[in-house]
Design an enzyme around this catalytic site. Structure first.
Site, PDB file in Angstrom:
ATOM      1  N   ASP A   1      38.558  42.133  41.501  1.00  0.00           N
ATOM      2  CA  ASP A   1      39.189  42.027  40.184  1.00  0.00           C
ATOM      3  C   ASP A   1      38.354  42.847  39.200  1.00  0.00           C
ATOM      4  O   ASP A   1      37.482  42.322  38.505  1.00  0.00           O
ATOM      5  CB  ASP A   1      39.264  40.558  39.764  1.00  0.00           C
ATOM      6  CG  ASP A   1      39.958  40.379  38.434  1.00  0.00           C
ATOM      7  OD1 ASP A   1      40.875  41.159  38.136  1.00  0.00           O
ATOM      8  OD2 ASP A   1      39.584  39.459  37.685  1.00  0.00           O
TER       9      ASP A   1
ATOM     10  N   ASP B   1      44.562  34.438  38.675  1.00  0.00           N
ATOM     11  CA  ASP B   1      43.136  34.499  38.995  1.00  0.00           C
ATOM     12  C   ASP B   1      42.454  33.244  38.465  1.00  0.00           C
ATOM     13  O   ASP B   1      42.620  32.890  37.291  1.00  0.00           O
ATOM     14  CB  ASP B   1      42.512  35.747  38.366  1.00  0.00           C
ATOM     15  CG  ASP B   1      41.164  36.085  38.975  1.00  0.00           C
ATOM     16  OD1 ASP B   1      40.961  35.786  40.165  1.00  0.00           O
ATOM     17  OD2 ASP B   1      40.314  36.650  38.269  1.00  0.00           O
TER      18      ASP B   1
ATOM     19  N   LYS C   1      41.270  43.086  32.099  1.00  0.00           N
ATOM     20  CA  LYS C   1      41.480  42.773  33.521  1.00  0.00           C
ATOM     21  C   LYS C   1      42.721  43.461  34.100  1.00  0.00           C
ATOM     22  O   LYS C   1      42.777  43.726  35.301  1.00  0.00           O
ATOM     23  CB  LYS C   1      41.664  41.266  33.698  1.00  0.00           C
ATOM     24  CG  LYS C   1      40.472  40.429  33.284  1.00  0.00           C
ATOM     25  CD  LYS C   1      39.462  40.355  34.395  1.00  0.00           C
ATOM     26  CE  LYS C   1      38.435  39.268  34.124  1.00  0.00           C
ATOM     27  NZ  LYS C   1      37.507  39.095  35.255  1.00  0.00           N
TER      28      LYS C   1
ATOM     29  N   HIS D   1      28.996  31.058  39.343  1.00  0.00           N
ATOM     30  CA  HIS D   1      29.470  32.128  38.462  1.00  0.00           C
ATOM     31  C   HIS D   1      29.730  31.606  37.050  1.00  0.00           C
ATOM     32  O   HIS D   1      29.293  32.197  36.057  1.00  0.00           O
ATOM     33  CB  HIS D   1      30.742  32.752  39.037  1.00  0.00           C
ATOM     34  CG  HIS D   1      31.389  33.768  38.147  1.00  0.00           C
ATOM     35  ND1 HIS D   1      30.794  34.975  37.829  1.00  0.00           N
ATOM     36  CD2 HIS D   1      32.582  33.767  37.496  1.00  0.00           C
ATOM     37  CE1 HIS D   1      31.589  35.665  37.043  1.00  0.00           C
ATOM     38  NE2 HIS D   1      32.679  34.944  36.812  1.00  0.00           N
TER      39      HIS D   1
ATOM     40  N   GLU E   1      26.281  39.596  36.338  1.00  0.00           N
ATOM     41  CA  GLU E   1      25.334  38.578  36.792  1.00  0.00           C
ATOM     42  C   GLU E   1      24.132  39.210  37.481  1.00  0.00           C
ATOM     43  O   GLU E   1      22.985  38.829  37.229  1.00  0.00           O
ATOM     44  CB  GLU E   1      26.024  37.625  37.755  1.00  0.00           C
ATOM     45  CG  GLU E   1      27.121  36.785  37.148  1.00  0.00           C
ATOM     46  CD  GLU E   1      27.889  36.045  38.222  1.00  0.00           C
ATOM     47  OE1 GLU E   1      27.485  34.915  38.565  1.00  0.00           O
ATOM     48  OE2 GLU E   1      28.885  36.599  38.736  1.00  0.00           O
TER      49      GLU E   1
ATOM     50  N   GLN F   1      37.022  42.873  27.410  1.00  0.00           N
ATOM     51  CA  GLN F   1      37.225  41.446  27.631  1.00  0.00           C
ATOM     52  C   GLN F   1      36.520  40.596  26.574  1.00  0.00           C
ATOM     53  O   GLN F   1      37.088  39.623  26.060  1.00  0.00           O
ATOM     54  CB  GLN F   1      36.720  41.069  29.028  1.00  0.00           C
ATOM     55  CG  GLN F   1      36.877  39.602  29.381  1.00  0.00           C
ATOM     56  CD  GLN F   1      36.264  39.277  30.745  1.00  0.00           C
ATOM     57  OE1 GLN F   1      35.777  40.155  31.447  1.00  0.00           O
ATOM     58  NE2 GLN F   1      36.282  38.013  31.116  1.00  0.00           N
TER      59      GLN F   1
ATOM     60  N   GLU G   1      36.020  38.506  45.192  1.00  0.00           N
ATOM     61  CA  GLU G   1      36.862  37.317  45.248  1.00  0.00           C
ATOM     62  C   GLU G   1      37.626  37.224  46.571  1.00  0.00           C
ATOM     63  O   GLU G   1      37.785  38.208  47.292  1.00  0.00           O
ATOM     64  CB  GLU G   1      37.886  37.335  44.097  1.00  0.00           C
ATOM     65  CG  GLU G   1      37.269  37.568  42.724  1.00  0.00           C
ATOM     66  CD  GLU G   1      38.253  37.354  41.593  1.00  0.00           C
ATOM     67  OE1 GLU G   1      39.355  36.795  41.852  1.00  0.00           O
ATOM     68  OE2 GLU G   1      37.948  37.736  40.453  1.00  0.00           O
TER      69      GLU G   1
ATOM     70  N   THR H   1      43.566  45.704  40.041  1.00  0.00           N
ATOM     71  CA  THR H   1      42.992  44.716  40.954  1.00  0.00           C
ATOM     72  C   THR H   1      43.205  45.256  42.361  1.00  0.00           C
ATOM     73  O   THR H   1      44.334  45.597  42.726  1.00  0.00           O
ATOM     74  CB  THR H   1      43.679  43.351  40.810  1.00  0.00           C
ATOM     75  OG1 THR H   1      43.509  42.867  39.479  1.00  0.00           O
ATOM     76  CG2 THR H   1      43.091  42.341  41.785  1.00  0.00           C
TER      77      THR H   1
ATOM     78  N   GLU I   1      34.427  42.220  40.504  1.00  0.00           N
ATOM     79  CA  GLU I   1      34.387  40.784  40.794  1.00  0.00           C
ATOM     80  C   GLU I   1      34.778  40.594  42.252  1.00  0.00           C
ATOM     81  O   GLU I   1      35.883  40.945  42.675  1.00  0.00           O
ATOM     82  CB  GLU I   1      35.312  39.999  39.862  1.00  0.00           C
ATOM     83  CG  GLU I   1      34.822  39.985  38.413  1.00  0.00           C
ATOM     84  CD  GLU I   1      35.489  38.926  37.569  1.00  0.00           C
ATOM     85  OE1 GLU I   1      36.532  38.390  38.005  1.00  0.00           O
ATOM     86  OE2 GLU I   1      34.965  38.615  36.481  1.00  0.00           O
TER      87      GLU I   1
ATOM     88  N   ARG J   1      34.109  44.616  30.750  1.00  0.00           N
ATOM     89  CA  ARG J   1      33.481  43.494  30.052  1.00  0.00           C
ATOM     90  C   ARG J   1      33.482  43.658  28.542  1.00  0.00           C
ATOM     91  O   ARG J   1      33.557  42.661  27.800  1.00  0.00           O
ATOM     92  CB  ARG J   1      32.040  43.324  30.546  1.00  0.00           C
ATOM     93  CG  ARG J   1      31.908  43.034  32.025  1.00  0.00           C
ATOM     94  CD  ARG J   1      32.569  41.741  32.415  1.00  0.00           C
ATOM     95  NE  ARG J   1      32.322  41.421  33.836  1.00  0.00           N
ATOM     96  CZ  ARG J   1      32.919  40.431  34.473  1.00  0.00           C
ATOM     97  NH1 ARG J   1      33.790  39.655  33.850  1.00  0.00           N
ATOM     98  NH2 ARG J   1      32.645  40.210  35.756  1.00  0.00           N
TER      99      ARG J   1
END
Length: 354
Positions: free
Chosen positions: A186, A79, A206, A86, A311, A193, A154, A210, A152, A190
């Protein structure tokens, strides 16, 4: 309209299929695994034969008549962190008194090695992960269910033809090795992480899941989507320089519990897919059939085009509003997320309790 190859089950048998809109052409027993290593000439021939078969309705099923499977066997999963917007958004959140981008970001496509065994097909439920985190008010870390579960949005590309160990793959050889593109979610815890990522980067926050779309859109069907990529400054080192247009004009959206909360486009990614592949192999690392390499979160410059909740909600300080009066900062049990990208289809997943 969704276009792409995938693997499906019917009457207990795995079969290769080509989806065109709401119909799936049956291409016979097996899976995409058999087509991937055959190379560019075979990919393009099979693609145009499948398109023709779809136009004539040959051996086709409706979506409700089949069970989509993971389209290919995932060999490795990498990834990247390819969106300037971002990376800048997260840098401003977590380093408000410093330059948002770390010194290496504009010089190379930053990435991490993921967990191939937990890549699942769209529609697979995702169980809330448990892990170690350190809440701001706590003196020591605690173990428990993630309270800041995120998404996420992607793109990912799928390797068909492998390379040899010790021989880098130049950006110019991208289309000779890569079969096509998928949509990727993904999922990210948080809080796990944030506590674990220093100094070696993402791991358990993570690796729990996925999700990928059930259909892989071959590069041959994306030729008319290729557009110029954003300018890069400073100019990349020679091994990262590309010829031609390799950004993809693909409209994207994020839906949460029936409400679209974000709309964007993949064309704004700073680092392109050929550059990602060239960098991943620049030290001589080889690629294998079924390798999946994802772009990292795709976010735009405009408010409402961000590809993650962290975000969209400004790290939880500004909840997004949902239809019916609800709101979210991060995902709750029972929430359903749907990512969409034309013509890649969708990635759907519902959150199960820890």
């Amino acid at each position: 309209m969704t276009l792409g190859f995938g693997t499906f089950r019917r009457d207990g048998e795995r079969r290769l299929g080509f989806r065109s809109g709401e119909a799936v052409v049956d291409l016979g027993p097996g899976s995409l695994d058999e087509l991937l290593p055959q190379g560019r000439e075979a990919w393009e021939r099979t693609t145009w034969e499948a398109v023709a078969a779809a136009e004539f309705g040959n051996r086709s099923y409706g979506l409700d008549e089949i069970e989509p499977d993971l389209p290919f066997t995932v060999a490795d999963y990498v990834d990247f962190y390819s969106s300037l917007e971002h990376a800048t958004n997260l840098g401003r959140m977590f380093r408000p008194d410093a330059e948002p981008l770390l010194p290496n970001w504009r010089h190379l496509p930053v990435g991490y090695h993921g967990w191939a065994g937990t890549v699942v097909v769209s529609g697979t439920p995702v169980r809330r992960p448990c892990g170690q985190a350190k809440p701001p008010e706590a003196d020591a870390p605690v173990f428990g269910a993630s309270r800041r579960l995120d998404i996420e949005l992607e793109l990912g590309f799928v390797v068909g033809v492998p390379s040899r160990l010790g021989e880098p793959v130049p950006a110019s050889a991208f289309a000779d090795h890569v079969f096509g593109v998928v949509l990727v979610n993904d999922w990210s815890a948080r809080d796990i992480q944030a506590w674990e990522y220093v100094p070696l980067g993402p791991f358990l926050g993570k690796s729990f899941a996925t999700s990928v779309s059930a259909w892989v859109t071959p590069l041959a069907l994306l030729e008319d989507r290729r557009v110029p990529a954003p300018p890069q400054e400073p100019r990349p080192l020679p091994y990262l320089r590309t010829e031609g247009d390799w950004a993809l004009d693909l409209p994207l959206e994020v839906e949460l519990n029936g409400t679209v909360i974000s709309r964007g486009n993949a064309r704004g990614l700073y680092w392109t897919m050929p550059q990602q592949l060239a960098h991943a192999t620049s030290n001589g690392a080889c690629i294998r059939t079924g390798d999946l390499m994802a772009s990292g979160t795709i976010s735009g410059a405009e408010r409402g085009s961000e590809g993650s909740l962290i975000e969209l909600t400004r790290n939880g300080s500004e909840p997004v509003r949902l239809g019916g009066g609800g709101e979210r900062t991060f995902l709750e049990d029972g929430d359903e997320v749907v990512l969409r990208g034309e013509p890649l289809g969708e990635v759907r997943g519902r959150i199960l309790p820890a």
